[in-house]
Structures are given as C-alpha cells and as structure tokens.
Scaffold this active site. Structure first.
Site, PDB file in Angstrom:
ATOM      1  N   HIS A 200      57.599  65.623  55.906  1.00  0.00           N
ATOM      2  CA  HIS A 200      56.478  66.521  56.696  1.00  0.00           C
ATOM      3  C   HIS A 200      56.840  67.994  56.192  1.00  0.00           C
ATOM      4  O   HIS A 200      57.198  68.739  57.280  1.00  0.00           O
ATOM      5  CB  HIS A 200      56.843  66.167  58.025  1.00  0.00           C
ATOM      6  CG  HIS A 200      55.521  66.277  58.885  1.00  0.00           C
ATOM      7  ND1 HIS A 200      55.055  65.459  59.951  1.00  0.00           N
ATOM      8  CD2 HIS A 200      54.592  67.546  58.806  1.00  0.00           C
ATOM      9  CE1 HIS A 200      53.946  66.188  60.458  1.00  0.00           C
ATOM     10  NE2 HIS A 200      53.491  67.063  59.774  1.00  0.00           N
TER      11      HIS A 200
ATOM     12  N   ARG B 118      47.268  62.617  58.883  1.00  0.00           N
ATOM     13  CA  ARG B 118      48.177  61.784  59.822  1.00  0.00           C
ATOM     14  C   ARG B 118      48.602  60.417  59.066  1.00  0.00           C
ATOM     15  O   ARG B 118      47.833  59.705  58.294  1.00  0.00           O
ATOM     16  CB  ARG B 118      47.384  61.384  60.953  1.00  0.00           C
ATOM     17  CG  ARG B 118      47.187  62.634  61.774  1.00  0.00           C
ATOM     18  CD  ARG B 118      48.493  63.113  62.369  1.00  0.00           C
ATOM     19  NE  ARG B 118      48.680  64.067  63.317  1.00  0.00           N
ATOM     20  CZ  ARG B 118      48.911  65.292  63.131  1.00  0.00           C
ATOM     21  NH1 ARG B 118      49.079  65.770  61.713  1.00  0.00           N
ATOM     22  NH2 ARG B 118      48.939  66.376  63.917  1.00  0.00           N
TER      23      ARG B 118
ATOM     24  N   GLU C  22      58.330  59.008  62.332  1.00  0.00           N
ATOM     25  CA  GLU C  22      58.887  60.085  61.503  1.00  0.00           C
ATOM     26  C   GLU C  22      60.142  60.388  62.561  1.00  0.00           C
ATOM     27  O   GLU C  22      60.114  60.405  63.722  1.00  0.00           O
ATOM     28  CB  GLU C  22      58.000  61.561  61.508  1.00  0.00           C
ATOM     29  CG  GLU C  22      56.766  61.361  60.786  1.00  0.00           C
ATOM     30  CD  GLU C  22      56.095  62.439  60.355  1.00  0.00           C
ATOM     31  OE1 GLU C  22      56.541  63.504  60.667  1.00  0.00           O
ATOM     32  OE2 GLU C  22      55.033  62.247  59.701  1.00  0.00           O
TER      33      GLU C  22
END
Length: 319
Positions: free
Chosen positions: A280, A232, A261
C-alpha cells in the site's frame, strides 16, 4: 459575542493542521482541541465538538456528539464511515479526495516501468556478477485503460500520454477529457478491458464495484495484459485473479491494495507467479498531513463563511 465552533483534531499528527489554520488566519475563529487516535474523546469533547477531523470513528460515537455538523475524513476512501450503522443523516461528511494527486500518479508510473523495464531482474543479475542482456518493453504506443477517471486518473492519463501511451477509461458521467482517446460510461467497461495493454483500477469500494473484476471480466482482457489495482481491494475477486494468472488468461498483476491489510502471510497472492504485492505505497507521501491540511483549511474557511464545502461525500454513490 458569538461562540466559536469547537474543532477536534483526532489524529496523532495535529501539528500540520494547526499550522495551516494559523497561517490562514483562522486560529481565532475556532476553538481547537487535539487528541491522539489511541484516546477516546472526553465527555466535554463529545458534547462541544462541531467540527471533527479524523481518519474514522467507531460505531456509537457520533450519536454522542449533538453539536457535530461537519466531519472531515483524512482519507479519500470513506467506506468505513458509510458502513457505520449510526452515521447521522444530517452530518456533512467530506473526504480527502484528490490529496493523493502528488504521490499516487508517480507510484503508478513506477509500477508501469517495473512491468515494462527489466531493472529489477538486472539488479538480481548483478548479485551474481552476471552480464545478461535484457530487452525493455516500450510503453510508447501501448494502451492504458483507467477504470475511474477522477483526479488521480486524469493526472495519470496526462503523464502516460506524455510517454506516448494511448489512454482510455471510464467515468460515471462520461465526457471528453484532455489526453484521453476515449471516455466510456461504466456499463462499457468491457470495451476498455478488451483494448488495454494495462488496466488500472482507481475505483472506490461501493456495492456497485464489489468484485467488479471477476473471471468473466478477466477473460475480456488481452492475454498479454497486466492489471494494476491502486483503488480498493474489494474491486477484485481474489480467487478469480489467481485462476486467471495460473491459467495464463492475463500476463500479470500489480496489487497495492487488498481486502485485508496487512496482507496475511498465508495469502496465495504472495506466491502466485505474475503477482507483484506492494505494501500500500500508492498514496502515502512524506508530507501527507500538510497536503490534507491545505484542503481542510480551504473547507474550514468555507464552513465559517456558511458556503458549500468541497469534496462532500455522495452517500448514495458511496464516495
């Protein structure tokens, strides 16, 4: 006749879940309703739903669902659920922990190879028709430190060990694990940092892990070490990481997760030497919903049988 529990699939891809429920022979045991993520549940859905499958919910919704007893998160991380001010205390929340096991370990190995092998630089050389010999760094004999030896971490350890790497790491309840040279409790994180050539973050976002990697911890790492974050974004103090790289405290970092994000275009991570920004890519899989559906159907069968569910979230621990 006993009323069937109402299941709401609040997702844009209900097909794999409906198919899995049907294949398991459970379609007649539940009343299934599906709803796209862009649409709020109707009054009837709020009133009748007892099982919810969703990526997350907005504040204010769950108290309007009096029959809801179990919610299955589509993701492994549940910080969004746990941050709800009105999360019912009696609601059983399960997560998709372990469902990234088919994609994330390979992507993490890809990051290790990207660091150690000069293929990206060679591809740039080819654009200039430039023959430039480069030397690849071996991973064999290097130490990989994994902070967070859950299902993903253990699979990464297995694969890395097959490459000849020495693997160590931390676990909330430390115990010997196959392929691990040493397993430490979280309060000995510094010992892992000091030994590792590559440090892999696979921890959840909790109050205890917020900015776990700060300038003091970065100074515990080897000067030639790399940091890889597939956990994270909240695990890292962004400013401290930039300072550690500009100051040559560590060699570099591969980041797949961020506090915000998509990563804002003006964020200094984009232009800091030594940082590789990944959009990601760690967990996504071309058949992601089918993988999560396997876990959901297993839990659905347990739920219908009145047995304990798998991957129940520990609210106190935060995951």
């Amino acid at each position: 006749m006993q009323t069937r529990p109402h299941l709401l699939l609040w997702t844009d891809s209900p097909g794999p879940y409906i198919n899995a429920i049907t294949a398991a022979g459970l379609a007649d045991s539940v009343a299934i309703d599906s709803l796209g993520r862009g649409h709020p549940p109707s009054a009837a859905q709020r009133a009748n739903t007892s099982i919810l499958l969703a990526a997350g919910v907005p504040a204010g919704l769950l108290p309007q669902m009096p029959k809801l007893t179990w919610a299955q998160s589509l993701t492994a991380g549940v910080e969004g659920w746990l941050s709800l001010p009105d999360l019912p205390p009696g609601l059983t929340l399960t997560c998709a922990r372990g469902t990234h096991r088919e994609s994330m370990p390979e992507n993490i190995l890809g990051a290790l190879f990207h660091i150690a092998k000069p293929y990206a630089a060679i591809a740039e050389d080819q654009k200039q028709s430039l023959w430039r010999q480069r030397v690849a760094m071996p991973l064999n004999g290097k130490t990989l430190g994994i902070l967070g030896l859950g299902a993903i971490g253990r699979e990464v350890a297995r694969l890395a060990t097959a490459l000849g790497m020495r693997v160590i790491g931390t676990k909330r309840r430390p115990a010997p694990l196959p392929g691990l040279a040493e397993v430490f409790p979280p309060d000995q994180t510094d010992a892992v940092l000091a030994q590792s050539d590559f440090v892999l973050l696979l921890l959840p976002a909790t109050p205890q892990t917020e900015t776990l990697i700060n300038i003091e911890r970065l100074r515990q790492m080897k000067q030639g070490a790399w940091l890889l974050n597939f956990g994270r974004g909240q695990l890292i103090n962004d400013d401290d990481l930039i300072a550690a790289l500009t100051g040559k405290i560590i060699a570099g970092a591969v980041l797949d997760v961020f506090r915000q994000e998509p990563l804002p275009q003006q964020h200094p991570f984009w232009t800091t030497d030594g940082i590789v920004v990944l959009p990601h890519i760690g967990g996504p899989h071309p058949h992601r919903d089918s993988i999560v559906a396997r876990l959901f159907v297993e839990n659905l069968r347990l739920f219908l049988d009145g047995r304990p569910l798998k991957e129940v979230v520990d609210r106190a621990a935060g995951y």
